[in-house]
Design an enzyme around this catalytic site. Structure first.
Site, PDB file in Angstrom:
ATOM      1  N   PHE A  31       0.807  -1.222   0.000  1.00 41.73           N
ATOM      2  CA  PHE A  31       0.000   0.000   0.000  1.00 41.73           C
ATOM      3  C   PHE A  31       0.842   1.274   0.000  1.00 41.73           C
ATOM      4  O   PHE A  31       0.344   2.343  -0.342  1.00 41.73           O
ATOM      5  CB  PHE A  31      -0.906  -0.019   1.238  1.00 41.73           C
ATOM      6  CG  PHE A  31      -1.972   1.039   1.250  1.00 41.73           C
ATOM      7  CD1 PHE A  31      -2.929   1.098   0.248  1.00 41.73           C
ATOM      8  CD2 PHE A  31      -2.050   1.967   2.277  1.00 41.73           C
ATOM      9  CE1 PHE A  31      -3.925   2.063   0.262  1.00 41.73           C
ATOM     10  CE2 PHE A  31      -3.042   2.929   2.304  1.00 41.73           C
ATOM     11  CZ  PHE A  31      -3.988   2.977   1.287  1.00 41.73           C
ATOM     12  N   TYR A  32       2.108   1.191   0.368  1.00 33.20           N
ATOM     13  CA  TYR A  32       2.939   2.391   0.461  1.00 33.20           C
ATOM     14  C   TYR A  32       3.121   3.016  -0.916  1.00 33.20           C
ATOM     15  O   TYR A  32       3.618   2.374  -1.853  1.00 33.20           O
ATOM     16  CB  TYR A  32       4.311   2.065   1.046  1.00 33.20           C
ATOM     17  CG  TYR A  32       4.298   1.639   2.496  1.00 33.20           C
ATOM     18  CD1 TYR A  32       3.187   1.820   3.306  1.00 33.20           C
ATOM     19  CD2 TYR A  32       5.418   1.043   3.063  1.00 33.20           C
ATOM     20  CE1 TYR A  32       3.191   1.436   4.635  1.00 33.20           C
ATOM     21  CE2 TYR A  32       5.431   0.645   4.393  1.00 33.20           C
ATOM     22  CZ  TYR A  32       4.310   0.839   5.174  1.00 33.20           C
ATOM     23  OH  TYR A  32       4.319   0.438   6.485  1.00 33.20           O
TER      24      TYR A  32
END
Length: 303
Positions: A31-32
Site C-alpha cells: 500500500f505504500y
C-alpha cells in the site's frame, strides 16, 4: 499518497547508503505510495546486492482500489496480493510477509491457512503481524499451532517514547513467546527529533495520520520531548539517537523501522547503536509518560 515521499533516484541513494552501512533489513508494503515503494526498493536492491543477502519484508491488508476482493486478509486477497508484491519487487520471494492490520471480516482460520500456503509455496520465508490487540495476536498464534500452520515470528507495532501503550500487554507477550519486535514510528513522526513542534516541514503540514496520533497529547508529551533533548545534550548526541537508543535497550526490539528520506538520516540512526543509556537515563525519559488512547490497532468500528 505521501506528499513528503521522495522519487526513485533519491530512494536509490538511501538504499545504497543503507547497504554501505551494513543494513540488510528493508521494510515496505503493498500500500505504500500505491505500490511505488515496492517497485523502488526492488529495483534498487537488484542493482546493488545479491537477493539472498537482503532481508525484505512487505505487507498485505490495505489496497487503494475500492473494488471487491482487493483489500483485507481473505484467501483470495492474500494469494493475489503476494503475487502483485513480488512482481513489483522483482523477486521470487519475500523474507517476511506481514499482515498490516486485523481483518474483522475474515475468519482468522482462513487467514492463517492462506499465509501458511504462501510460505509453503516458497513465496515467503516467514510471516509477521502488525498493529493489533494482543488477544488477536495470541488467537492467531494458537490457531496456527493447533493446525500445525506457520506461526508469526515478528510484531511490527506502534512504539516510541511518546506512545508506550504496547508495554501493557503486547511487549510482555512478545517476550514470553520470543517474538521479534520491529516498531514503526520510532521517532513519533519527527516529534522526538526537535525540542519544539513549531518547525514547519512538508510532512508536518501534510501528514494527517501523524497529527491524529500525537497532536491530542502535545501538552503532556512536551515534557518527554524536553527530557529527550536534555539527555541528547548530556551525551552530545541528537534527539533522534536518544529516542532510538531507548528503543534498542528493550529486549525484544530487533530493528526499529526508520523512514529515511536522505542518506545522512541513516548514518545518524546507525550511530544510535553507540549510545548506551543508563538505567537512570531510561527512568528519567519514561517518568512523565501518561496513558494514551490506543493508536494503531483497529477496532471493529474503525473497519
Amino acid at each position: 499518497m505521501f506528499p513528503w515521499a521522495v522519487d526513485y533516484d533519491k530512494s536509490e541513494a538511501v538504499v545504497k547508503k543503507a547497504l554501505d552501512l551494513g543494513i540488510n533489513f528493508f521494510d515496505t508494503a503493498n500500500f505504500y505510495s500505491y505500490g511505488d515503494s515496492e517497485e523502488f526498493l526492488g529495483k534498487a536492491l537488484k542493482k546493488y546486492v545479491n537477493r539472498d543477502e537482503a532481508v525484505v519484508a512487505t505487507k498485505v491488508f490495505f489496497d487503494k482500489s475500492e473494488k471487491p476482493n482487493q483489500a483485507g486478509l481473505s484467501r483470495k486477497a492474500i494469494l493475489s496480493q503476494i503475487d502483485k508484491s513480488l512482481q513489483r519487487l522483482q523477486m521470487d520471494y519475500v523474507d517476511l510477509y506481514i499482515i498490516h492490520r486485523w481483518d474483522y471480516n475474515t475468519p482468522i482460520e482462513e487467514t492463517m491457512e492462506a499465509l501458511h500456503d504462501v510460505v509453503k509455496s516458497g513465496k515467503a520465508r516467514y510471516i509477521g503481524a502488525s498493529a493489533m490487540y494482543s488477544w488477536q495476536f495470541e488467537q492467531a498464534q494458537a490457531i496456527a499451532k493447533e493446525h500445525n500452520w506457520t506461526e508469526f515470528v515478528s510484531m511490527q507495532n506502534h512504539l516510541n517514547l511518546l506512545y508506550r501503550e504496547e508495554e501493557r500487554e503486547m511487549m510482555p507477550l512478545c517476550e514470553n513467546q520470543n517474538i521479534a519486535v520491529t516498531p514503526y514510528s520510532p521517532l513519533a513522526s519527527g516529534h522526538l527529533t526537535r525540542p519544539t513542534w513549531d518547525a514547519k516541514t512538508k510532512r508536518s503540514e501534510t501528514d494527517k495520520v501523524a497529527r491524529s496520533k500525537y497532536d491530542a497529547d502535545e501538552s503532556n508529551d512536551m515534557e518527554i520531548v524536553k527530557r529527550v533533548d536534555e539527555v541528547a545534550k548530556k551525551y552530545d548526541a541528537t534527539m533522534a539517537q536518544v529516542a532510538l537508543a531507548w528503543l534498542l535497550q528493550k529486549k525484544q526490539v530487533v530493528a526499529p523501522i526508520i523512514g529515511a528520506t536522505k542518506p545522512d538520516h541513516l548514518q545518524s540512526s546507525v550511530d544510535a547503536l553507540k549510545l548506551n543509556l543508563t538505567t537512570e537515563d531510561v527512568n528519567y525519559l519514561e517518568e512523565p509518560y501518561q496513558p494514551h488512547a490506543v493508536v494503531g490497532a483497529l477496532s471493529k468500528n474503525e473497519m
